[in-house]
Design an enzyme around this catalytic site. Structure first.
Site, PDB file in Angstrom:
ATOM      1  N   GLY A  58       0.493  -1.209   0.049  1.00  0.00           N
ATOM      2  CA  GLY A  58      -0.311  -0.517   0.005  1.00  0.00           C
ATOM      3  C   GLY A  58       0.532   0.994  -0.359  1.00  0.00           C
ATOM      4  N   GLY A  66       0.133  -4.779   0.998  1.00  0.00           N
ATOM      5  CA  GLY A  66      -1.425  -4.491  -0.223  1.00  0.00           C
ATOM      6  C   GLY A  66      -1.491  -5.560  -1.475  1.00  0.00           C
ATOM      7  N   GLU A 124       5.306  -6.067   7.767  1.00  0.00           N
ATOM      8  CA  GLU A 124       5.216  -4.783   8.331  1.00  0.00           C
ATOM      9  C   GLU A 124       5.286  -4.465   9.772  1.00  0.00           C
ATOM     10  OE1 GLU A 124       1.776  -5.789   5.506  1.00  0.00           O
ATOM     11  OE2 GLU A 124       3.140  -7.214   6.586  1.00  0.00           O
ATOM     12  N   ASP A 180      -0.993  -7.112   7.829  1.00  0.00           N
ATOM     13  CA  ASP A 180      -2.597  -6.612   7.351  1.00  0.00           C
ATOM     14  C   ASP A 180      -3.180  -7.818   6.428  1.00  0.00           C
ATOM     15  OD1 ASP A 180      -1.414  -4.801   5.862  1.00  0.00           O
ATOM     16  OD2 ASP A 180      -3.266  -3.154   6.514  1.00  0.00           O
TER      17      ASP A 180
END
Length: 375
Positions: free
Chosen positions: A87, A135, A158, A166
């Site tokens: 992301g 992402g 992350e 996530d």
């Protein structure tokens, strides 16, 4: 009447799409043969996913899912280096400085898109050629087919930037064999090539240079069923001899991974690594010591709880965690250290696992009332 309306909608959609296939667009959306094709088109940014891209992809998937002329959805990246490197977290960091709502909107809409991929009724084929992280994993792993190549590099890094694994990591990571998911989540270990298949991340493995031919064959299938698509992917997979003889890179460590990463808490895992004292264990310890203590604690609990949840409940839980991270210190510090100043020396607060209290962790998992993610 309804049929005519639907047909009109589809025609309008195609017109809109033909406009979007100019090379300046960050996402290209095309209909070819039986397939809807999503191309992530930010090669200079390694196809990092931003909010504008999410807002184009999501309605398009919904549209194709309802279109009787679309039988499968293919997603791929341009540029030859990455499928999608994650992301666009830099944008989120910058937005926070000016009090923008992006940190709320980005995660909300990204997770809603992931849910749409995970529940999509049309076969969804992700061609994960090159870097596939964060992402990018969210855009691929929840689809039905994931095709890796010798260029694939998979990672959930992350915890190194004060976030947690996530994009539905709480769903897919604890479901990988043994404790591989915990190991990948906590250390950010990179899997390459066939290892991505052997770890259960990819469903198929094909040479990178064969992807254009595979795509052409997928597009040419006439009204294919999921089985027809699987047969075609299998035929390419069976013919691929690249690294065929290679052992799974984690094979020699699997016994240790399964025992050392089986602790119920982060402290237990650290204790096991210290007691084991083998070169492998000490190397993992060294890696973990660089990560955000808060992120590590959140990740262990996220995976433990996610193991018995469905994807929707996991995404709701992860949205709560994402907003806790947005309110906190470590995410911005991690992005600064890794992506902005690149000094690779984040100063975490709290600085040790012992200082991250159970009460603090509990608070991160609490419902957000009317701000909760609704799926």
């Amino acid at each position: 009447r309804l049929k005519t309306f639907n047909r009109l909608q589809v025609i309008l959609q195609h017109l809109k799409m033909s406009k979007q296939t100019d090379s300046a667009a960050e996402v290209l959306l095309e209909k070819k043969g039986s397939a809807g094709i999503i191309t992530l088109n930010r090669p200079k940014a390694l196809n990092a996913l931003n909010l504008a891209m999410i807002r184009q992809i999501h309605p398009q998937i919904t549209m194709w899912e309802q279109d009787p002329e679309t039988f499968l959805i293919i997603i791929k990246g341009t540029g030859g280096k990455a499928f999608c490197a994650g992301g666009d977290i830099r944008a989120i960091t910058e937005a926070r400085k000016v009090g923008d709502k992006l940190p709320e909107d980005f995660f909300r809409e990204e997770y809603t898109l992931i849910n749409a991929i995970g529940t999509c009724k049309k076969p969804y084929v992700a061609l994960i050629d090159g870097i596939t992280m964060g992402g990018g994993v969210g855009l691929s792993i929840h689809g039905y087919f994931r095709v890796a190549t010798e260029k694939t590099v998979f990672s959930m890094p992350e915890t190194a930037i004060g976030l947690f694994p996530d994009v539905g990591g709480g769903y897919f990571l604890p479901r990988l064999s043994g404790k591989i998911g915990y190991y990948l989540a906590l250390t950010g270990c990179r899997l390459r090539g066939r290892d991505v298949l052997k770890a259960g991340i990819a469903t198929h493995f094909v040479e990178s240079e064969k992807l254009p031919a595979l795509e052409k064959d997928l597009i040419a299938l006439k009204s294919p069923s999921k089985e027809n698509i699987a047969d075609l992917l299998n035929s390419y997979h069976m013919k691929c001899t690249v690294d065929q003889e290679k052992e799974f890179g984690l094979d020699e460590h699997m016994e240790k991974i399964n025992s050392l990463f089986s602790g119920n808490t982060m402290e237990e895992i650290v204790k096991k690594l210290k007691q084991d004292g083998s070169p492998f264990a000490l190397k993992q310890l060294e890696t973990i010591n660089k990560m955000s203590p808060t992120s590590l604690k959140l990740a262990v609990r996220q995976l433990r709880e996610g193991a018995s949840m469905n994807l929707q409940d996991v995404l709701i839980m992860e949205y709560r965690l994402s907003q806790a991270c947005m309110r906190g210190h470590d995410f911005y510090e991690g992005v600064r250290a890794v992506l902005i100043d690149r000094d690779q020396s984040p100063r975490w607060k709290p600085a040790t696992l012992a200082e991250v209290t159970d009460e603090f962790v509990d608070n991160c998992f609490k419902p957000l009332g009317s701000n909760d993610l609704k799926l």
